[in-house]
Motif scaffolding. Structure first.
Motif, PDB file in Angstrom:
ATOM      1  N   ARG A  63      66.857 -25.009 -41.027  1.00 21.47           N
ATOM      2  CA  ARG A  63      68.273 -24.620 -40.994  1.00 21.47           C
ATOM      3  C   ARG A  63      68.736 -24.272 -39.585  1.00 21.47           C
ATOM      4  NH1 ARG A  63      66.861 -20.932 -44.962  1.00 21.47           N
ATOM      5  NH2 ARG A  63      67.799 -19.294 -43.711  1.00 21.47           N
ATOM      6  N   GLY A  64      67.878 -24.516 -38.591  1.00 24.15           N
ATOM      7  CA  GLY A  64      68.275 -24.273 -37.206  1.00 24.15           C
ATOM      8  C   GLY A  64      68.063 -22.857 -36.731  1.00 24.15           C
ATOM      9  N   GLN A  65      67.344 -22.066 -37.497  1.00 26.73           N
ATOM     10  CA  GLN A  65      67.035 -20.690 -37.090  1.00 26.73           C
ATOM     11  C   GLN A  65      65.605 -20.670 -36.571  1.00 26.73           C
ATOM     12  OE1 GLN A  65      67.790 -18.472 -40.649  1.00 26.73           O
ATOM     13  NE2 GLN A  65      69.985 -18.836 -40.566  1.00 26.73           N
ATOM     14  N   PHE A  66      65.443 -21.118 -35.312  1.00 30.72           N
ATOM     15  CA  PHE A  66      64.102 -21.294 -34.774  1.00 30.72           C
ATOM     16  C   PHE A  66      63.836 -20.464 -33.530  1.00 30.72           C
ATOM     17  CE2 PHE A  66      66.722 -25.184 -34.303  1.00 30.72           C
ATOM     18  CZ  PHE A  66      67.221 -24.928 -33.038  1.00 30.72           C
ATOM     19  N   ARG A  67      64.574 -19.380 -33.340  1.00 30.29           N
ATOM     20  CA  ARG A  67      64.355 -18.532 -32.165  1.00 30.29           C
ATOM     21  C   ARG A  67      62.952 -17.945 -32.115  1.00 30.29           C
ATOM     22  NH1 ARG A  67      67.936 -17.751 -28.310  1.00 30.29           N
ATOM     23  NH2 ARG A  67      70.118 -18.068 -28.785  1.00 30.29           N
ATOM     24  N   GLY A  68      62.344 -17.659 -33.239  1.00 33.89           N
ATOM     25  CA  GLY A  68      61.012 -17.057 -33.257  1.00 33.89           C
ATOM     26  C   GLY A  68      59.880 -18.064 -33.253  1.00 33.89           C
ATOM     27  N   ILE A  69      60.195 -19.331 -33.091  1.00 26.88           N
ATOM     28  CA  ILE A  69      59.183 -20.389 -33.104  1.00 26.88           C
ATOM     29  C   ILE A  69      59.182 -21.069 -31.737  1.00 26.88           C
ATOM     30  CG2 ILE A  69      58.417 -22.526 -34.203  1.00 26.88           C
ATOM     31  CD1 ILE A  69      59.933 -21.633 -36.717  1.00 26.88           C
ATOM     32  N   SER A  70      58.034 -21.119 -31.111  1.00 22.91           N
ATOM     33  CA  SER A  70      57.945 -21.714 -29.776  1.00 22.91           C
ATOM     34  C   SER A  70      57.991 -23.239 -29.837  1.00 22.91           C
ATOM     35  CB  SER A  70      56.649 -21.274 -29.089  1.00 22.91           C
ATOM     36  OG  SER A  70      55.532 -21.877 -29.732  1.00 22.91           O
ATOM     37  N   GLU A  71      58.324 -23.834 -28.711  1.00 23.75           N
ATOM     38  CA  GLU A  71      58.298 -25.294 -28.612  1.00 23.75           C
ATOM     39  C   GLU A  71      56.873 -25.791 -28.858  1.00 23.75           C
ATOM     40  OE1 GLU A  71      60.175 -26.773 -24.997  1.00 23.75           O
ATOM     41  OE2 GLU A  71      61.515 -25.053 -25.058  1.00 23.75           O
ATOM     42  N   ALA A  72      55.882 -25.061 -28.345  1.00 23.23           N
ATOM     43  CA  ALA A  72      54.483 -25.449 -28.532  1.00 23.23           C
ATOM     44  C   ALA A  72      54.127 -25.472 -30.017  1.00 23.23           C
ATOM     45  CB  ALA A  72      53.561 -24.498 -27.772  1.00 23.23           C
ATOM     46  N   LYS A  73      54.601 -24.498 -30.774  1.00 21.48           N
ATOM     47  CA  LYS A  73      54.333 -24.455 -32.218  1.00 21.48           C
ATOM     48  C   LYS A  73      54.983 -25.652 -32.907  1.00 21.48           C
ATOM     49  CE  LYS A  73      52.837 -22.691 -36.080  1.00 21.48           C
ATOM     50  NZ  LYS A  73      51.408 -22.641 -36.377  1.00 21.48           N
ATOM     51  N   MET A  74      56.196 -26.005 -32.491  1.00 23.25           N
ATOM     52  CA  MET A  74      56.879 -27.151 -33.092  1.00 23.25           C
ATOM     53  C   MET A  74      56.128 -28.448 -32.787  1.00 23.25           C
ATOM     54  SD  MET A  74      60.839 -26.248 -32.440  1.00 23.25           S
ATOM     55  CE  MET A  74      61.787 -25.666 -33.820  1.00 23.25           C
ATOM     56  N   LEU A  75      55.583 -28.568 -31.589  1.00 20.74           N
ATOM     57  CA  LEU A  75      54.787 -29.744 -31.246  1.00 20.74           C
ATOM     58  C   LEU A  75      53.521 -29.791 -32.097  1.00 20.74           C
ATOM     59  CD1 LEU A  75      55.166 -29.691 -27.361  1.00 20.74           C
ATOM     60  CD2 LEU A  75      56.387 -31.146 -29.003  1.00 20.74           C
ATOM     61  N   GLU A  76      52.925 -28.620 -32.345  1.00 19.60           N
ATOM     62  CA  GLU A  76      51.754 -28.543 -33.228  1.00 19.60           C
ATOM     63  C   GLU A  76      52.121 -28.987 -34.648  1.00 19.60           C
ATOM     64  OE1 GLU A  76      49.404 -25.057 -35.545  1.00 19.60           O
ATOM     65  OE2 GLU A  76      49.784 -24.660 -33.427  1.00 19.60           O
ATOM     66  N   LEU A  77      53.289 -28.587 -35.130  1.00 18.72           N
ATOM     67  CA  LEU A  77      53.724 -28.992 -36.472  1.00 18.72           C
ATOM     68  C   LEU A  77      53.885 -30.507 -36.548  1.00 18.72           C
ATOM     69  CD1 LEU A  77      56.368 -26.219 -37.290  1.00 18.72           C
ATOM     70  CD2 LEU A  77      53.945 -26.292 -37.915  1.00 18.72           C
ATOM     71  N   LEU A  78      54.445 -31.110 -35.512  1.00 18.76           N
ATOM     72  CA  LEU A  78      54.586 -32.569 -35.491  1.00 18.76           C
ATOM     73  C   LEU A  78      53.211 -33.248 -35.524  1.00 18.76           C
ATOM     74  CD1 LEU A  78      57.553 -32.901 -33.015  1.00 18.76           C
ATOM     75  CD2 LEU A  78      57.521 -33.715 -35.379  1.00 18.76           C
ATOM     76  N   ALA A  79      52.246 -32.689 -34.811  1.00 20.22           N
ATOM     77  CA  ALA A  79      50.887 -33.242 -34.829  1.00 20.22           C
ATOM     78  C   ALA A  79      50.284 -33.111 -36.222  1.00 20.22           C
ATOM     79  CB  ALA A  79      50.018 -32.546 -33.785  1.00 20.22           C
TER      80      ALA A  79
END
Length: 107
Positions: A63-79
């Motif tokens: 929903r676009g509420q990603f302030r508490g999630i790092s870019e690195a964590k998002m890259l890990e999720l994509l992996a």
């Protein structure tokens, strides 16, 4: 008459946010995560199990509420979703301006 102003291409920058570039990148990554989950027709519960995060946290991210999630964590999720993630550092810019961070999704 309504005055229309052309945007910069980064809504976060247009809103005057100091972390506009980071927010734009996170929005792009979150969008891709959501796209993959939707294409697989997974529920958020199923996706959260695969991703190793709670369903409420995943719901916030989507929903676009990603302030508490790092870019690195998002890259890990994509992996974890089976995507290859590469970080490429390009040559220096010729101007004195700072470089830029962008997300490019390969086909």
């Amino acid at each position: 008459m309504i005055e229309i102003e052309e945007g910069s291409g980064n809504v976060y920058s247009d809103l005057g946010m100091t972390d506009a570039d980071e927010m734009r990148v996170k929005a792009q990554l979150a969008g891709k995560i959501g796209e993959i989950i939707k294409a697989r027709r997974w529920t958020q519960q199923r996706a959260s199990e695969v991703l190793g995060i709670s369903q409420p946290k995943l719901s916030q991210l989507l929903r676009g509420q990603f302030r508490g999630i790092s870019e690195a964590k998002m890259l890990e999720l994509l992996a974890r979703l089976g995507r290859n993630v590469q970080i490429v550092v390009g040559p220096p810019r010729r101007s004195t301006k700072a470089g830029r961070v962008e997300v490019v999704f390969a086909a």
